[in-house]
Write a protein that holds these residues in place. Structure first.
Motif, PDB file in Angstrom:
ATOM      1  N   ILE A  74       0.823  -1.213   0.000  1.00 29.40           N
ATOM      2  CA  ILE A  74       0.000   0.000   0.000  1.00 29.40           C
ATOM      3  C   ILE A  74       0.858   1.265   0.000  1.00 29.40           C
ATOM      4  O   ILE A  74       0.376   2.345   0.337  1.00 29.40           O
ATOM      5  N   ARG A  75       2.104   1.133  -0.424  1.00 33.10           N
ATOM      6  CA  ARG A  75       3.018   2.280  -0.359  1.00 33.10           C
ATOM      7  C   ARG A  75       2.543   3.479  -1.174  1.00 33.10           C
ATOM      8  O   ARG A  75       2.825   4.613  -0.817  1.00 33.10           O
ATOM      9  N   LYS A  76       1.785   3.261  -2.253  1.00 32.92           N
ATOM     10  CA  LYS A  76       1.387   4.370  -3.131  1.00 32.92           C
ATOM     11  C   LYS A  76      -0.113   4.649  -3.094  1.00 32.92           C
ATOM     12  O   LYS A  76      -0.639   5.335  -3.962  1.00 32.92           O
ATOM     13  N   ILE A  77      -0.793   4.164  -2.081  1.00 32.97           N
ATOM     14  CA  ILE A  77      -2.238   4.338  -1.962  1.00 32.97           C
ATOM     15  C   ILE A  77      -2.600   5.805  -1.700  1.00 32.97           C
ATOM     16  O   ILE A  77      -1.843   6.534  -1.069  1.00 32.97           O
ATOM     17  N   ARG A  78      -3.750   6.222  -2.194  1.00 33.07           N
ATOM     18  CA  ARG A  78      -4.246   7.574  -1.913  1.00 33.07           C
ATOM     19  C   ARG A  78      -5.261   7.543  -0.778  1.00 33.07           C
ATOM     20  O   ARG A  78      -5.216   8.359   0.136  1.00 33.07           O
ATOM     21  N   SER A  79      -6.205   6.577  -0.849  1.00 29.26           N
ATOM     22  CA  SER A  79      -7.214   6.484   0.204  1.00 29.26           C
ATOM     23  C   SER A  79      -7.889   5.117   0.171  1.00 29.26           C
ATOM     24  O   SER A  79      -7.827   4.408  -0.820  1.00 29.26           O
ATOM     25  N   ILE A  80      -8.534   4.794   1.294  1.00 26.52           N
ATOM     26  CA  ILE A  80      -9.336   3.578   1.399  1.00 26.52           C
ATOM     27  C   ILE A  80     -10.501   3.894   2.324  1.00 26.52           C
ATOM     28  O   ILE A  80     -10.317   4.485   3.388  1.00 26.52           O
ATOM     29  N   SER A  81     -11.698   3.510   1.912  1.00 23.39           N
ATOM     30  CA  SER A  81     -12.886   3.812   2.700  1.00 23.39           C
ATOM     31  C   SER A  81     -12.978   2.898   3.923  1.00 23.39           C
ATOM     32  O   SER A  81     -12.377   1.821   3.967  1.00 23.39           O
ATOM     33  N   LYS A  82     -13.750   3.349   4.898  1.00 25.91           N
ATOM     34  CA  LYS A  82     -13.986   2.541   6.091  1.00 25.91           C
ATOM     35  C   LYS A  82     -14.623   1.208   5.700  1.00 25.91           C
ATOM     36  O   LYS A  82     -14.266   0.154   6.237  1.00 25.91           O
ATOM     37  N   GLU A  83     -15.560   1.240   4.743  1.00 22.54           N
ATOM     38  CA  GLU A  83     -16.229   0.018   4.307  1.00 22.54           C
ATOM     39  C   GLU A  83     -15.246  -0.964   3.674  1.00 22.54           C
ATOM     40  O   GLU A  83     -15.335  -2.173   3.909  1.00 22.54           O
ATOM     41  N   ALA A  84     -14.294  -0.459   2.912  1.00 25.49           N
ATOM     42  CA  ALA A  84     -13.273  -1.323   2.311  1.00 25.49           C
ATOM     43  C   ALA A  84     -12.367  -1.915   3.390  1.00 25.49           C
ATOM     44  O   ALA A  84     -12.042  -3.105   3.350  1.00 25.49           O
ATOM     45  N   ARG A  85     -11.964  -1.090   4.361  1.00 23.00           N
ATOM     46  CA  ARG A  85     -11.138  -1.608   5.469  1.00 23.00           C
ATOM     47  C   ARG A  85     -11.894  -2.682   6.246  1.00 23.00           C
ATOM     48  O   ARG A  85     -11.332  -3.725   6.595  1.00 23.00           O
ATOM     49  N   ASP A  86     -13.175  -2.445   6.507  1.00 21.23           N
ATOM     50  CA  ASP A  86     -13.980  -3.447   7.214  1.00 21.23           C
ATOM     51  C   ASP A  86     -14.043  -4.754   6.419  1.00 21.23           C
ATOM     52  O   ASP A  86     -13.922  -5.843   6.986  1.00 21.23           O
ATOM     53  N   HIS A  87     -14.224  -4.640   5.109  1.00 20.37           N
ATOM     54  CA  HIS A  87     -14.268  -5.829   4.256  1.00 20.37           C
ATOM     55  C   HIS A  87     -12.953  -6.604   4.336  1.00 20.37           C
ATOM     56  O   HIS A  87     -12.951  -7.831   4.519  1.00 20.37           O
ATOM     57  N   PHE A  88     -11.832  -5.900   4.211  1.00 20.67           N
ATOM     58  CA  PHE A  88     -10.527  -6.560   4.245  1.00 20.67           C
ATOM     59  C   PHE A  88     -10.203  -7.150   5.619  1.00 20.67           C
ATOM     60  O   PHE A  88      -9.385  -8.053   5.729  1.00 20.67           O
ATOM     61  N   ALA A  89     -10.834  -6.660   6.677  1.00 18.77           N
ATOM     62  CA  ALA A  89     -10.605  -7.200   8.025  1.00 18.77           C
ATOM     63  C   ALA A  89     -11.225  -8.582   8.201  1.00 18.77           C
ATOM     64  O   ALA A  89     -10.846  -9.326   9.103  1.00 18.77           O
ATOM     65  N   MET A  90     -12.185  -8.955   7.333  1.00 17.91           N
ATOM     66  CA  MET A  90     -12.787 -10.289   7.295  1.00 17.91           C
ATOM     67  C   MET A  90     -13.468 -10.694   8.598  1.00 17.91           C
ATOM     68  O   MET A  90     -13.552 -11.864   8.925  1.00 17.91           O
TER      69      MET A  90
END
Length: 140
Positions: A74-90
Motif C-alpha cells: 500500500i506504499r502508493k495508496i491515496r485512500s481507502i474507505s472505512k467500508e473497504a477496510r472493514d471488508h478486508f478485516a474479514m
C-alpha cells in the motif's frame, strides 16, 4: 475442499508450479512462486468497497482451494474507505487468507496501515513492514 495453512507457518509451505497473475483497476495481484499472494495497490488508488470486493474475488480465483498468506503493498495508496477496510478485516466472513503483511512507506500509507490494525482488527494475524524483504520472510 479448502486447505488452511497452519497459522504458525504463514509465509512458507506450499510452492506452486507456476505464477498466476491478475490485474484490476486498482490492484495487481499474483500468486508468487514462494507460496504467498502479493497484491500491489496502483499509484494514487482510491479504494472503496467495490474495489475491495473485486480484489477479494481475484484472490479467491488465484488461490483456488488453498488459503495463502498475502502481502499487500500500500506504499502508493491515496485512500481507502472505512467500508473497504472493514471488508478486508474479514470479521463478518470466512478469511480468504491465512495472514496479512502490509508494506508501507509514506506517512499516508503508515496512517492507513495503523488505522487498519488498530480500528478494524483483522481476523487473521496482520503486521506492517517498511521493507519488502522483511515482509517476505516474516512470520506475521
Amino acid at each position: 475442499m479448502r486447505q488452511t495453512i497452519n497459522r504458525k507457518s504463514y509465509f512458507v509451505s506450499h510452492l506452486p508450479d507456476s505464477t498466476v497473475q491478475t490485474t484490476s483497476r486498482v490492484f495487481n495481484t499474483r500468486l508468487t512462486e514462494r507460496g504467498y499472494i502479493i497484491s500491489r495497490v496502483e499509484p494514487s488508488a482510491e479504494i472503496g468497497l467495490n474495489e475491495a470486493i473485486e480484489n477479494t474475488k481475484l484472490v479467491r480465483e488465484i488461490s483456488g482451494d488453498d488459503i495463502y498468506p498475502i502481502l499487500v503493498d500500500i506504499r502508493k495508496i491515496r485512500s481507502i474507505s472505512k467500508e473497504a477496510r472493514d471488508h478486508f478485516a474479514m470479521r463478518d466472513r470466512p478469511p480468504g487468507v491465512s495472514a496479512i503483511a502490509m508494506l508501507v512507506s509514506s506517512p499516508l500509507s503508515r496512517i492507513i496501515g495503523n488505522f487498519f490494525l488498530g480500528l478494524n482488527k483483522p481476523k487473521v494475524p496482520t503486521k506492517m513492514f517498511t521493507q519488502m524483504e522483511a515482509a517476505e520472510v516474516a512470520g506475521v
